[in-house]
Design an enzyme around this catalytic site. Structure first.
Site, PDB file in Angstrom:
ATOM      1  CG  ASP A  25      -2.261   0.626   0.881  1.00 11.84           C
ATOM      2  OD1 ASP A  25      -2.195   1.774   0.678  1.00 11.84           O
ATOM      3  OD2 ASP A  25      -3.209  -0.178   1.376  1.00 11.84           O
TER       4      ASP A  25
ATOM      5  CB  THR B 268      -6.647   2.228  -0.489  1.00 20.33           C
ATOM      6  OG1 THR B 268      -5.538   3.135  -0.293  1.00 20.33           O
ATOM      7  CG2 THR B 268      -6.622   0.936  -0.135  1.00 20.33           C
TER       8      THR B 268
ATOM      9  CG  ASN C 295     -10.484   4.684  -0.198  1.00 17.94           C
ATOM     10  OD1 ASN C 295     -10.262   3.307  -0.747  1.00 17.94           O
ATOM     11  ND2 ASN C 295      -9.718   5.368   0.170  1.00 17.94           N
TER      12      ASN C 295
ATOM     13  CG  ASP D  61      -3.012   0.767  -2.800  1.00 19.09           C
ATOM     14  OD1 ASP D  61      -1.720   1.009  -2.746  1.00 19.09           O
ATOM     15  OD2 ASP D  61      -3.838   0.958  -1.699  1.00 19.09           O
TER      16      ASP D  61
END
Ligand code: ZN
Length: 528
Positions: A18, A59, A80, A330
């Site tokens: 991430d 993300t 998100n 991501d």
């Protein structure tokens, strides 16, 4: 003579780090050991120019794209969270009120992949093998476990901060497997965090990063200065969420991933299995301290060691060359704005809220209706379409007024009416990224593109991501193991190519919303 049959790896391990910027591979190269990133780069294949080809670079969208080869326009995962454009309802990407938490008495598991509108490569593998393949997702974050593992997964697990347990939802099962229960009972977080966080090597060897204690670094709960050693064990006692923002979150994730290989006997069944892993703590640490901090460098040096241990474990469990690993991110991240400004490179904070308030006042004066714009979420103007319809107002004119005003505000490069993008003087690759990112039902109708270095942020420390710029969208992409050549390419590759490449490697159908292409260079000639 017996037909040798179709060859496939025993296991595919898809690792998404991430917020890993591509340049971290090289920035810290000389500091990495031989078993982690350098093994991936040496034995494996590196696509050194892999770019995200949609907006916004958040993300949930990234994890979805990696495993579907699809973009928000088609996958439906447009942020998100997003605003359902017709109802105005705010939706979190994996929220599902129809399911319950398994493993804790709270709402942390009321989650499922039902908002994802397309199949994942993991779904396709399950279908291709008539569900003999097993698919398991692991992350600290619900969305980063659920979306990669797909609709047909055997399981997805994520961390519940309140209990310190890995949990799941009734979407997958009614009760935790015994091995997960047993693992939770060992209280692994308390073990990992109790001694605090000191640098892995003497602090004066961190020459790739700024000196400790910069004003743009965040502080843990109870800290007065942002310096090593960080007493995160003490902070954790005050706020359980602190654990995520330490490198030990990655250690926990990869340890739990090994437990999942054991628990589900991944790689030992009749068909290829698939384990998806998200290392989320790189993101939390990055948000808090920014890319030029010793904290981020140390987090990657520790992750490098943890990855090395995972690969050594998989070698001994399944055999070297018997499994395929890929590693990507991501999204990346901007440098901290304080750091950029210190070096005279243009960058600044942006806040959509006062702009939306001003615009709403301008529109109210003209139309006599309040709050025609709901919010600036995801760098998009989200209009109140119900109110505009009911009052028979001209949406085209409202957009035009909004855009003309926004384009005069500092830090805004463009504001684009996505329905009229063909007429907008926006250069590539931005134009395609806007189109790919726009989902009619879930995205705001006007896309805002900020000047380079600018981002929406309300604090004055740390950093974030979400824009089109290379620091947010240039990601690492490495393959290693079964079916993979050693080498690298600087050819253009897009995030949407990852799932089609994995599908090609496994000789299965690509996911049903995929818009990418297999990256032929990574695969050995004798792929079948
Ligand atoms: Zn992320």
């Amino acid at each position: 003579m017996q037909n040798p049959g179709l060859a496939r790896p025993k296991l595919v391990v898809g690792i998404v780090v991430d917020q890993m910027r591509w340049d971290y591979l090289y920035r810290y190269y000389n500091r990495y050991g031989k078993d982690g990133f350098r093994r991936l780069m040496g034995e494996g294949f590196s696509c050194d120019n892999t770019l995200i080809n949609y907006l916004p670079s958040f993300t949930a969208v990234g994890h979805t794209c990696v495993f579907t080869g699809s973009v928000p326009a088609l996958s439906g995962i447009s942020g998100n969270e997003w605003i359902e454009q017709l109802s105005g309802k705010m939706v979190y990407c994996t929220d599902d009120s129809t399911v319950s938490t398994v493993g804790a008495d709270n709402a942390s598991g009321k989650m499922s992949p039902r908002n994802l509108l397309v199949s994942t490569v993991t779904d396709e593998l399950r279908m291709a093998t008539n569900f003999q393949s097993k698919v398991v997702g692991v992350s600290l974050k619900d969305r980063a476990s659920i979306l990669p593992a797909g609709h047909a997964a055997n399981a997805a697990f994520w961390l519940d901060d309140a209990t310190g347990n890995f949990v799941t939802s009734t979407y997958y099962m009614q009760q935790l497997p015994a091995w997960v229960d047993a693992y939770n009972k060992t209280r692994p977080i308390e073990q990992l965090i109790k001694n605090g966080w000191t640098t892995l090597y003497p602090i004066d060897t961190y020459k790739n990063s700024d000196e400790d204690d910069q004003s743009y670094e965040g502080k843990y709960s109870g800290e007065t200065r942002s310096v090593f050693p960080h007493a995160v064990g003490e902070s954790y006692k005050k706020s359980k969420g602190v654990f995520r923002s330490t490198p030990f979150g990655n250690t926990l994730t990869l340890d739990f991933a090994r437990q999942a290989v054991e628990g589900y006997r991944l790689g030992s069944g009749p068909a290829t299995d698939f384990l998806t892993i998200n290392c989320a703590s790189t993101d939390y640490v990055g948000h808090m301290f920014g890319p030029n901090s010793i904290e981020v460098e140390d987090t990657y040096l520790r992750l490098d060691q943890d990855l090395g241990k995972l690969f050594i474990y998989l070698d001994s469990k399944l055999g070297k060359g018997q499994y395929t690993v890929f590693l990507t991110a991501d999204h990346g991240a901007a440098h901290a704005i304080g750091y950029m400004q210190k070096h005279e490179i243009p960058a600044d904070f942006w806040d959509s809220r006062p702009l939306v308030d001003s615009l709403n006042r301008i529109l109210a004066a003209k139309y006599g209706a309040e709050k025609l714009i709901r919010s600036g979420l995801n760098y998009q103007l989200n209009f109140d379409l119900g109110k505009i319809d009911a009052l028979k107002l001209d949406l085209g004119e409202i957009k035009k007024i909004s855009i003309a005003w926004l384009e005069r505000q500092p830090g805004i490069n463009y504001a684009v009416d996505v329905a009229k993008i063909g007429e907008a003087p926006v250069p590539e690759p931005l134009k395609s990224m806007i189109i790919n990112g726009y989902n009619y039902k879930r995205s705001g109708a006007v896309q805002i593109v900020l000047a380079a270095g600018w981002f929406e942020g309300y604090g004055k420390t740390g950093t974030t991501h979400g824009t089109w710029n290379p620091y947010d969208t240039h990601i690492p992409l490495l393959f290693m193991g079964w079916g993979i050549k050693a080498g690298h390419t600087n050819a253009d590759v897009h995030m949407t190519d990852i799932a089609p490449t994995v599908a090609a490697l496994l000789h299965i159908q690509m996911p049903n919303g995929a818009v990418g292409k297999p990256i032929r260079e990574v695969m050995e000639a004798a792929g079948r």
